[in-house]
Motif scaffolding. Sequence first.
Motif, mmCIF file in Angstrom:
data_model
loop_
_atom_site.group_PDB
_atom_site.id
_atom_site.type_symbol
_atom_site.label_atom_id
_atom_site.label_comp_id
_atom_site.label_asym_id
_atom_site.label_seq_id
_atom_site.Cartn_x
_atom_site.Cartn_y
_atom_site.Cartn_z
ATOM 1 N N LEU A 1 28.428 12.575 15.983
ATOM 2 C CA LEU A 1 26.300 12.306 15.626
ATOM 3 C C LEU A 1 26.162 13.945 15.692
ATOM 4 N N VAL A 2 26.954 14.491 16.724
ATOM 5 C CA VAL A 2 26.342 16.017 17.096
ATOM 6 C C VAL A 2 26.618 16.793 15.760
ATOM 7 N N ASP A 3 27.933 16.666 14.713
ATOM 8 C CA ASP A 3 28.570 17.339 13.886
ATOM 9 C C ASP A 3 27.466 16.743 12.693
ATOM 10 N N ASP A 4 26.851 16.081 12.444
ATOM 11 C CA ASP A 4 25.912 15.278 11.546
ATOM 12 C C ASP A 4 24.606 16.177 11.972
ATOM 13 N N VAL A 5 24.025 16.726 13.553
ATOM 14 C CA VAL A 5 22.919 16.782 13.500
ATOM 15 C C VAL A 5 23.503 18.350 13.454
ATOM 16 N N GLU A 6 24.637 19.308 13.869
ATOM 17 C CA GLU A 6 25.028 20.510 13.112
ATOM 18 C C GLU A 6 25.155 20.852 11.505
ATOM 19 N N ARG A 7 25.108 19.879 10.917
ATOM 20 C CA ARG A 7 25.129 19.465 9.556
ATOM 21 C C ARG A 7 23.603 19.655 8.285
ATOM 22 N N GLY A 8 22.797 19.311 9.111
ATOM 23 C CA GLY A 8 21.347 19.961 8.954
ATOM 24 C C GLY A 8 20.759 18.305 9.275
ATOM 25 N N ALA A 9 21.076 17.144 10.034
ATOM 26 C CA ALA A 9 20.946 16.253 10.258
ATOM 27 C C ALA A 9 18.849 16.737 11.610
ATOM 28 N N ASP A 10 18.150 15.822 11.357
ATOM 29 C CA ASP A 10 17.694 16.029 12.400
ATOM 30 C C ASP A 10 17.420 14.920 13.503
ATOM 31 N N LEU A 11 18.180 13.723 13.381
ATOM 32 C CA LEU A 11 18.190 13.120 13.719
ATOM 33 C C LEU A 11 19.634 12.147 13.653
ATOM 34 N N ALA A 12 20.819 12.010 14.891
ATOM 35 C CA ALA A 12 21.854 11.381 14.255
ATOM 36 C C ALA A 12 21.648 9.985 14.923
ATOM 37 N N THR B 1 20.491 10.419 10.093
ATOM 38 C CA THR B 1 22.025 9.231 10.090
ATOM 39 C C THR B 1 22.448 8.322 11.391
ATOM 40 N N GLU B 2 22.813 8.196 10.432
ATOM 41 C CA GLU B 2 23.078 6.675 11.308
ATOM 42 C C GLU B 2 24.861 5.969 11.324
ATOM 43 N N ARG B 3 25.432 6.017 12.763
ATOM 44 C CA ARG B 3 27.241 6.180 12.702
ATOM 45 C C ARG B 3 27.162 4.689 13.393
ATOM 46 N N ASP B 4 28.316 3.840 12.715
ATOM 47 C CA ASP B 4 28.937 3.200 13.283
ATOM 48 C C ASP B 4 29.231 2.941 14.337
ATOM 49 N N VAL B 5 28.922 2.753 15.609
ATOM 50 C CA VAL B 5 29.777 3.080 17.236
ATOM 51 C C VAL B 5 29.986 1.562 18.076
ATOM 52 N N ALA B 6 31.110 1.259 18.635
ATOM 53 C CA ALA B 6 31.054 0.213 19.319
ATOM 54 C C ALA B 6 30.117 -0.218 20.543
ATOM 55 N N TYR B 7 30.068 -1.634 20.948
ATOM 56 C CA TYR B 7 29.087 -1.606 20.971
ATOM 57 C C TYR B 7 29.570 -2.845 22.078
ATOM 58 N N GLY B 8 29.854 -2.572 23.362
ATOM 59 C CA GLY B 8 30.940 -3.519 24.746
ATOM 60 C C GLY B 8 30.121 -3.746 25.426
ATOM 61 N N PRO B 9 30.321 -4.529 26.894
ATOM 62 C CA PRO B 9 30.040 -4.996 27.709
ATOM 63 C C PRO B 9 29.630 -4.192 28.330
ATOM 64 N N ARG B 10 28.559 -4.015 29.458
ATOM 65 C CA ARG B 10 28.748 -2.954 30.828
ATOM 66 C C ARG B 10 29.118 -3.146 31.807
ATOM 67 N N THR B 11 29.942 -2.354 32.853
ATOM 68 C CA THR B 11 30.452 -2.028 33.690
ATOM 69 C C THR B 11 29.623 -2.409 34.635
ATOM 70 N N GLY B 12 30.154 -2.705 35.531
ATOM 71 C CA GLY B 12 29.451 -3.786 36.783
ATOM 72 C C GLY B 12 28.311 -4.422 36.739
ATOM 73 N N GLY B 13 27.354 -3.916 37.832
ATOM 74 C CA GLY B 13 25.413 -4.684 37.641
ATOM 75 C C GLY B 13 25.039 -3.568 37.693
ATOM 76 N N SER B 14 25.337 -3.010 36.353
ATOM 77 C CA SER B 14 23.770 -2.627 36.428
ATOM 78 C C SER B 14 22.645 -2.869 35.701
ATOM 79 N N SER B 15 21.773 -2.267 36.395
ATOM 80 C CA SER B 15 20.292 -2.985 36.337
ATOM 81 C C SER B 15 19.502 -2.389 34.851
ATOM 82 N N LYS B 16 20.039 -1.445 34.568
ATOM 83 C CA LYS B 16 19.559 -0.872 33.311
ATOM 84 C C LYS B 16 17.752 -0.419 33.279
ATOM 85 N N VAL B 17 17.982 1.256 33.425
ATOM 86 C CA VAL B 17 16.654 1.576 33.252
ATOM 87 C C VAL B 17 15.918 0.527 31.719
#
Length: 218
Positions: free
Chosen positions: A95-106, A183-199
């Motif tokens: 994602l950082v590479d996308d922004v460094e190559r000209g994207a405003d938001l990745a 820009t948009e890239r696929d990223v793996a989405y897994g289970p939370r670790t522990g008992g997070s309350s999530k902001v």
Amino acid sequence: MADSPVTVVLPCLDEAVSLPGVLAAIPDGYAALVVDNNSSDGTPEVARRHGAAVVAEPTPGYGAAVHAGVLAAATPLVAVLDADGSLDPGALPALVDDVERGADLAIGRRRAVAGLRWPWHARWGTAAVCWRLRTRYGLAVHDIAPMRVARRDALLGLGVTDRRSGYPLELLVRAAQAGWTVTERDVAYGPRTGGSSKVSGSVRGSVIAALDFWKVIS
């Protein structure tokens, strides 16, 4: 932090269990900045023990925590990542590479790992809002994911005002209105670790925020 090219902002509410693994996976050379949003489980102390800088944001809400982290960052680029262990920080350099190559938001588009139970209403709310962003604004996104990278000053310049769970949605609308390249890239989405309350709050709260924001993009 100023010597790093990227600050990784980690909004946290009771993430003491997941933080060690998340911080260990932050890419070399990136600065980790934990924003504590009123944790009661020792999150700030755990963060410091594992090498992260810590700032406190007493105003409750995901957007409040993210905004505080972006303000505190001292690098040209900022990344935002949930600290619950569901996303791999190793995906950030692409994602950082996308922004460094000209994207405003990745942004990272979450792709569930095998066996993950992802509630249908959470997926539906995200899909509906992103469909509207594509059809109204031509913004080619399929997720309002909690992993994204942008230039710090430009991000602050968008003037996002939501300080709760609607922050990512407002960010995308403002980015579209400003003519940003996203820009948009696929990223793996897994289970939370522990008992997070999530902001970012509960699934129900997130769906309500999405439905409320629908009024803005309709």
